[in-house]
Design a protein around this motif. Structure first.
Motif, short mmCIF file in Angstrom:
data_model
loop_
_atom_site.label_atom_id
_atom_site.label_comp_id
_atom_site.label_asym_id
_atom_site.label_seq_id
_atom_site.Cartn_x
_atom_site.Cartn_y
_atom_site.Cartn_z
N LEU A 1 0.82 -1.21 0.00
CA LEU A 1 0.00 0.00 0.00
C LEU A 1 0.85 1.26 0.00
CD1 LEU A 1 -2.72 -1.28 2.46
CD2 LEU A 1 -3.00 -0.86 0.00
N ILE A 2 1.98 1.24 0.69
CA ILE A 2 2.91 2.38 0.66
C ILE A 2 3.39 2.60 -0.77
CG2 ILE A 2 5.23 3.13 1.34
CD1 ILE A 2 4.62 1.89 4.12
N GLU A 3 3.76 1.50 -1.44
CA GLU A 3 4.22 1.61 -2.83
C GLU A 3 3.12 2.19 -3.73
OE1 GLU A 3 7.11 0.98 -4.42
OE2 GLU A 3 8.21 0.29 -2.65
N GLU A 4 1.88 1.81 -3.46
CA GLU A 4 0.76 2.24 -4.28
C GLU A 4 0.32 3.67 -3.99
OE1 GLU A 4 -3.95 1.06 -4.89
OE2 GLU A 4 -2.57 -0.46 -4.14
N HIS A 5 0.25 4.05 -2.71
CA HIS A 5 -0.35 5.33 -2.33
C HIS A 5 0.63 6.43 -1.93
CE1 HIS A 5 -4.49 3.84 -2.36
NE2 HIS A 5 -4.04 2.74 -1.77
N LEU A 6 1.81 6.07 -1.45
CA LEU A 6 2.73 7.09 -0.92
C LEU A 6 3.94 7.35 -1.80
CD1 LEU A 6 2.68 6.16 2.90
CD2 LEU A 6 1.12 7.62 1.60
N VAL A 7 4.56 6.29 -2.30
CA VAL A 7 5.77 6.45 -3.11
C VAL A 7 5.53 7.35 -4.33
CG1 VAL A 7 7.45 5.20 -4.54
CG2 VAL A 7 6.88 4.36 -2.24
N PRO A 8 4.38 7.23 -5.02
CA PRO A 8 4.16 8.13 -6.17
C PRO A 8 4.18 9.62 -5.80
CG PRO A 8 2.61 6.31 -6.24
CD PRO A 8 3.30 6.24 -4.91
N HIS A 9 4.02 9.93 -4.53
CA HIS A 9 4.01 11.33 -4.09
C HIS A 9 5.34 11.73 -3.44
CE1 HIS A 9 -0.17 11.54 -5.15
NE2 HIS A 9 -0.40 10.46 -4.42
N GLY A 10 6.36 10.91 -3.65
CA GLY A 10 7.70 11.28 -3.19
C GLY A 10 8.08 10.79 -1.80
N ILE A 11 7.21 10.01 -1.16
CA ILE A 11 7.54 9.48 0.16
C ILE A 11 8.44 8.25 -0.01
CG2 ILE A 11 6.60 8.32 2.21
CD1 ILE A 11 4.21 10.16 2.05
N THR A 12 9.49 8.20 0.78
CA THR A 12 10.36 7.03 0.82
C THR A 12 10.13 6.31 2.15
OG1 THR A 12 12.20 8.30 1.74
CG2 THR A 12 12.10 8.10 -0.67
N TYR A 13 10.60 5.08 2.25
CA TYR A 13 10.38 4.32 3.47
C TYR A 13 11.50 3.29 3.68
CZ TYR A 13 8.81 0.50 0.47
OH TYR A 13 8.75 -0.48 -0.47
N HIS A 14 11.56 2.80 4.92
CA HIS A 14 12.50 1.74 5.29
C HIS A 14 11.68 0.56 5.79
CE1 HIS A 14 16.02 4.31 4.94
NE2 HIS A 14 15.30 5.25 5.53
N LYS A 15 11.82 -0.56 5.14
CA LYS A 15 11.08 -1.76 5.51
C LYS A 15 11.50 -2.24 6.89
CE LYS A 15 9.91 -6.37 3.95
NZ LYS A 15 10.15 -7.42 2.97
N ALA A 16 10.53 -2.66 7.67
CA ALA A 16 10.80 -3.19 9.01
C ALA A 16 11.59 -4.48 8.91
CB ALA A 16 9.49 -3.44 9.74
N GLU A 17 12.57 -4.61 9.77
CA GLU A 17 13.39 -5.83 9.81
C GLU A 17 13.46 -6.35 11.23
OE1 GLU A 17 17.15 -5.17 7.90
OE2 GLU A 17 16.21 -4.30 6.14
N GLY A 18 12.34 -6.43 11.87
CA GLY A 18 12.30 -6.95 13.23
C GLY A 18 11.48 -6.10 14.18
N GLY A 19 11.29 -4.84 13.85
CA GLY A 19 10.47 -3.97 14.70
C GLY A 19 9.02 -4.03 14.26
N LEU A 20 8.22 -3.19 14.87
CA LEU A 20 6.78 -3.17 14.58
C LEU A 20 6.35 -1.89 13.88
CD1 LEU A 20 5.56 -4.67 17.96
CD2 LEU A 20 5.93 -5.86 15.80
#
Length: 108
Positions: free
Chosen positions: A18-37
């Motif tokens: 959903l982040i890829e679909e709704h946020l990334v097109p508007h310039g938002i970047t993210y870091h995938k969780a690797e153990g946290g919540l």
């Protein structure tokens, strides 16, 4: 039943999609969780992070401003944190869509 991090993988995968679909097109970047919540997202420079968080909260979607985790909370910060451990799949879908609409409105 014992809950482990692996129980959250379907929620992480849904949120990333959903982040890829709704946020990334508007310039938002993210870091995938690797153990946290949580997933850390960063807004483009032209969006005020605190205003974004406030507008999101007004729409009943709460995100945590990234400056809450800084030693100096007044330091510049474009990031916010979203949680995938508490909301249902339906709430995640609705919430990320609302965040996408919010950033789109603020970009215009």
């Amino acid at each position: 039943m014992t809950v482990t991090w692996k129980n959250y993988v379907p929620f992480i995968e849904l949120m990333i999609h959903l982040i890829e679909e709704h946020l990334v097109p508007h310039g938002i970047t993210y870091h995938k969780a690797e153990g946290g919540l949580f997933i850390w997202c960063t807004l483009p420079e032209n969006i005020n992070m605190l205003d974004f968080c406030k507008k999101s909260a007004e729409k009943k979607v709460c995100v945590v401003p990234g400056n809450a985790f800084l030693v100096d909370e007044s330091a510049p910060c474009q990031s916010f944190r979203i949680n995938f451990s508490t909301p249902t799949e339906e709430q995640i879908q609705k919430g990320i869509a609302i965040l996408g609409e919010t950033v789109k409105q603020m970009s215009n």
